[in-house]
Design a protein around this motif. Structure first.
Motif, PDB file in Angstrom:
ATOM      1  N   PHE A 150       4.026  -6.770  -5.438  1.00 38.67           N
ATOM      2  CA  PHE A 150       3.019  -5.216  -5.273  1.00 38.67           C
ATOM      3  C   PHE A 150       2.059  -5.297  -6.685  1.00 38.67           C
ATOM      4  O   PHE A 150       2.565  -5.748  -7.830  1.00 38.67           O
TER       5      PHE A 150
ATOM      6  N   PHE B 143      -0.678  -2.596   6.726  1.00 34.73           N
ATOM      7  CA  PHE B 143       0.786  -3.118   6.324  1.00 34.73           C
ATOM      8  C   PHE B 143       1.456  -1.972   5.672  1.00 34.73           C
ATOM      9  O   PHE B 143       1.187  -1.597   4.618  1.00 34.73           O
ATOM     10  N   GLY B 144       2.208  -1.463   6.750  1.00 34.97           N
ATOM     11  CA  GLY B 144       2.943  -0.209   6.159  1.00 34.97           C
ATOM     12  C   GLY B 144       4.198  -0.023   6.860  1.00 34.97           C
ATOM     13  O   GLY B 144       4.488  -0.945   7.773  1.00 34.97           O
TER      14      GLY B 144
ATOM     15  N   TYR C 228      -1.319  -6.355   1.944  1.00 41.65           N
ATOM     16  CA  TYR C 228      -2.065  -7.195   2.942  1.00 41.65           C
ATOM     17  C   TYR C 228      -3.013  -8.145   2.345  1.00 41.65           C
ATOM     18  O   TYR C 228      -2.820  -9.311   2.751  1.00 41.65           O
TER      19      TYR C 228
ATOM     20  N   GLU D 215      -1.767   0.811  -1.712  1.00 44.81           N
ATOM     21  CA  GLU D 215      -0.708  -0.076  -2.380  1.00 44.81           C
ATOM     22  C   GLU D 215      -0.374  -1.088  -1.107  1.00 44.81           C
ATOM     23  O   GLU D 215      -0.402  -2.471  -1.176  1.00 44.81           O
ATOM     24  N   ASP D 216      -0.405  -0.481   0.077  1.00 44.32           N
ATOM     25  CA  ASP D 216      -0.119  -1.353   1.154  1.00 44.32           C
ATOM     26  C   ASP D 216      -1.139  -2.334   1.598  1.00 44.32           C
ATOM     27  O   ASP D 216      -1.051  -3.394   1.975  1.00 44.32           O
ATOM     28  N   ASP D 217      -2.543  -1.625   1.563  1.00 43.34           N
ATOM     29  CA  ASP D 217      -3.539  -2.522   1.893  1.00 43.34           C
ATOM     30  C   ASP D 217      -3.794  -3.499   0.544  1.00 43.34           C
ATOM     31  O   ASP D 217      -4.098  -4.774   1.241  1.00 43.34           O
TER      32      ASP D 217
END
Length: 128
Positions: free
Chosen positions: A30, A13-14, A45, A40-42
């Motif tokens: 977040f 998820f980026g 997700y 942070e994106d993982d």
């Protein structure tokens, strides 16, 4: 011609994402634990799937963009703790996110199609 684009892994998820306000609040936004680059994106997700949401992706003909490669700020070094944080993302999400976000509001600039919000956000605002 559309070149073939492959994701590095299925749960990535980026890049660009969109949420309704209510959905973003439901996943508690977040995490506040990631400082620097990576993870942070993982973590996001994991939050998405934990509440039962499904990540959807548009076709590559419509939903594709090219990232502009720029130099990252010095503060964007890899977060050495990111892998440890990812191990407990689901357990941490209810107590780490929008509901614990601390910042100082500096300025709000409302334009016809966008609102710019300038804040001060420092790691020292969070106690471990």
């Amino acid at each position: 011609l559309l070149s073939i684009h492959r994701l590095p892994y299925a749960t990535i998820f980026g890049g660009v994402g969109a949420f309704t306000k209510e959905d973003f609040q439901r996943i508690n936004g977040f995490s506040n634990m990631f400082w620097g680059w990576g993870g942070e994106d993982d973590d996001l997700y994991t939050r998405i799937t934990k509440v039962g949401f499904k990540l959807t992706r548009p076709s590559l003909k419509r939903g594709r963009y090219t990232m502009i490669r720029i130099h990252h700020f010095q503060s964007s070094k890899a977060d050495p703790n990111r892998m440890n944080l990812l191990r407990n993302s689901a357990q941490r999400m209810s107590a780490d996110g929008l509901n614990t976000l601390k910042y100082k509001l500096d300025k709000v600039d409302q334009q016809p199609l966008v609102t710019f919000v300038k804040i001060e956000l420092k790691r020292s605002m969070y106690s471990k």
